[in-house]
Design an enzyme around this catalytic site. Structure first.
Site, PDB file in Angstrom:
ATOM      1  N   ALA A 200       2.907  -0.713  -9.231  1.00 23.11           N
ATOM      2  CA  ALA A 200       3.745  -1.028 -10.392  1.00 23.11           C
ATOM      3  C   ALA A 200       3.089  -1.998 -11.374  1.00 23.11           C
ATOM      4  O   ALA A 200       3.313  -1.916 -12.577  1.00 23.11           O
ATOM      5  CB  ALA A 200       5.073  -1.615  -9.921  1.00 23.11           C
ATOM      6  N   HIS A 201       2.256  -2.905 -10.837  1.00 22.56           N
ATOM      7  CA  HIS A 201       1.819  -4.000 -11.722  1.00 22.56           C
ATOM      8  C   HIS A 201       0.747  -3.593 -12.730  1.00 22.56           C
ATOM      9  O   HIS A 201       0.338  -4.394 -13.569  1.00 22.56           O
ATOM     10  CB  HIS A 201       1.403  -5.231 -10.912  1.00 22.56           C
ATOM     11  CG  HIS A 201       0.096  -5.147 -10.188  1.00 22.56           C
ATOM     12  ND1 HIS A 201      -1.045  -5.725 -10.671  1.00 22.56           N
ATOM     13  CD2 HIS A 201      -0.241  -4.585  -9.005  1.00 22.56           C
ATOM     14  CE1 HIS A 201      -2.035  -5.532  -9.808  1.00 22.56           C
ATOM     15  NE2 HIS A 201      -1.570  -4.834  -8.786  1.00 22.56           N
ATOM     16  N   THR A 242      12.371  -3.759   5.547  1.00 18.99           N
ATOM     17  CA  THR A 242      13.488  -3.863   4.602  1.00 18.99           C
ATOM     18  C   THR A 242      12.999  -3.651   3.171  1.00 18.99           C
ATOM     19  O   THR A 242      11.947  -4.166   2.783  1.00 18.99           O
ATOM     20  CB  THR A 242      14.141  -5.262   4.731  1.00 18.99           C
ATOM     21  OG1 THR A 242      14.557  -5.413   6.088  1.00 18.99           O
ATOM     22  CG2 THR A 242      15.335  -5.414   3.804  1.00 18.99           C
ATOM     23  N   CYS A 330     -10.421  -7.466  -7.701  1.00 22.27           N
ATOM     24  CA  CYS A 330     -10.393  -7.685  -6.250  1.00 22.27           C
ATOM     25  C   CYS A 330     -11.751  -8.084  -5.708  1.00 22.27           C
ATOM     26  O   CYS A 330     -11.857  -8.593  -4.618  1.00 22.27           O
ATOM     27  CB  CYS A 330      -9.933  -6.421  -5.539  1.00 22.27           C
ATOM     28  SG  CYS A 330      -8.409  -5.813  -6.204  1.00 22.27           S
TER      29      CYS A 330
END
Ligand code: PLP
Length: 372
Positions: A200-201, A242, A330
């Site tokens: 998403a980012h 979750t 990264c």
């Protein structure tokens, strides 16, 4: 400061943030709860986000598995396929220009009894489909090829690659982190593509959420693989844990906005890119070369070599006014393996800088380069 490191990450859009806040505050239910409104609302929010992302990808909602990001999606996929299909073969094919979130997993698999072929790439970082065809063996279980290169912006011809893999009956995965939300793509129409990772980012959504898209087999079931996490069985048992509801909601909203603006954004990004190239060429003439291709690429990503200048020194000097990077966020400490794979020597790698625009970058701001 002009932020031109949007391939590393993008700022969250206000609409995305506003939606997320609701699920960080009053709507705090666990979607797995079922019996009360808080849980039902959270479940509906996850469902809506899945729909929004599926629409952007033109995928079936059931094929979308939410994860914590593309690194996790790549890990689930590569390790999951390797383990599940190891009795059929232990050979994997990838390229020399992949992101570390694929390459490092491949190296880990090599240490654990798998064999990996790293395909060469051309001067812009693309693989050759014929070479791929020749590299596929009887024991090949997976091909993993990046769709849009994170350092150069070049696009691999995933349709042609998928065609090869389909013909040979081998699974194809693509790391599409840099292209989702930036180029039009249709998962449904690329039948030979079995798995896709995204995040998403990179499209003005939150950090810490992504997806792995898995094709349904002919029985309507997701292609099986061994899960990395065992637990509550969320996401078809492929990604237990979750739900990070606020992040998933943010990803859905970012996908919706990207989908609605794809064409407009591409036009603007291309103009921004053209303008920067024009200014840089005028200003530095013989002292720059472009590592990126001009066609078949992610709009708004340019990799430039400033001949005779050290990229780190230059970036530090620029940093109060322009934020850019040497390439992958990264692994910026190491000289880029991607630029080495396209044939640059270490000196040339250390002269190279990536500028990456956002659809929300203003055209006037690019003029700042004139004053450097
Ligand atoms: N793959 C590619 C091509 C990327 O550009 C990135 C981010 O830099 C990743 C994977 C990792 O994504 P995430 O930050 O969501 O783990």
């Amino acid at each position: 400061m002009l932020y031109l490191d949007n391939s590393a990450t993008t700022p969250i859009l206000p609409e995305v943030k506003d939606k997320m806040i609701t699920y960080l505050s009053e709507e705090y239910g666990n979607p797995s709860g079922k019996y009360y409104d808080l849980a039902i609302n959270a479940e509906a929010a996850v469902k809506e986000a899945r729909k929004q992302l599926s629409k952007l990808l033109n995928a079936d909602e059931k094929e979308v598995i939410f994860t914590s990001g593309a690194t996790e999606s790549n890990n689930i996929l590569l390790k999951g396929v390797a383990h599940y299909y190891s009795s059929q073969g232990k050979h994997i094919i990838t390229s020399k220009a992949e992101h570390s979130a694929v390459l490092e997993v491949c190296e880990y698999l090599e240490e654990n009894g798998f064999e990996v072929t790293y395909l060469d790439v051309d001067q812009f970082g693309r693989i050759n489909s014929e070479e791929l065809k020749n590299a596929i063996r009887q024991d090949t279980i997976l091909v993993s090829i990046i769709w849009g290169n994170n350092e150069l912006g070049s696009l691999n011809d995933i349709e042609a690659i998928a065609h090869v893999c389909e013909g040979k009956g081998v699974f194809l995965h693509t790391d599409a982190t840099q292209v989702v939300g930036k180029i039009p793509l249709s998962w449904k129409d690329i039948k030979g593509l079995s798995f896709l990772s995204c995040s998403a980012h990179k499209m003005h959504g939150p950090k810490g959420v992504g997806a792995l898209v898995i094709r349904k087999d002919r029985y309507g079931k997701l292609i099986p693989l061994t899960p990395l996490f065992h637990g509550g069985g969320q996401e078809e048992g492929i990604r237990s844990g979750t739900y990070s509801v606020h992040n998933i909601v943010g990803m859905g909203e970012a996908a919706r906005i990207a989908n609605n603006n794809l064409e407009k954004n591409t036009k603007h990004l291309t103009l921004l890119e053209d303008r920067l190239i024009e200014i840089l060429t005028e200003k530095f003439s013989d002292n720059i070369t472009f590592n990126s291709d001009r066609t078949n690429k992610i709009p708004g990503v340019i990799n430039v070599r400033f001949i005779g200048l050290n990229n780190e020194v230059l970036l530090k000097k620029l940093s109060p006014i322009i934020a850019a990077s040497t390439g992958s966020a990264c692994s910026s400490a190491k000289p880029s393996h991607v630029l080495q794979a396209i044939g640059l020597d270490l000196k040339e790698v250390r002269e190279s800088i990536r500028f990456s625009f956002s659809p929300y970058t203003n055209m006037e701001d690019v003029n700042i380069f004139k004053e450097l």
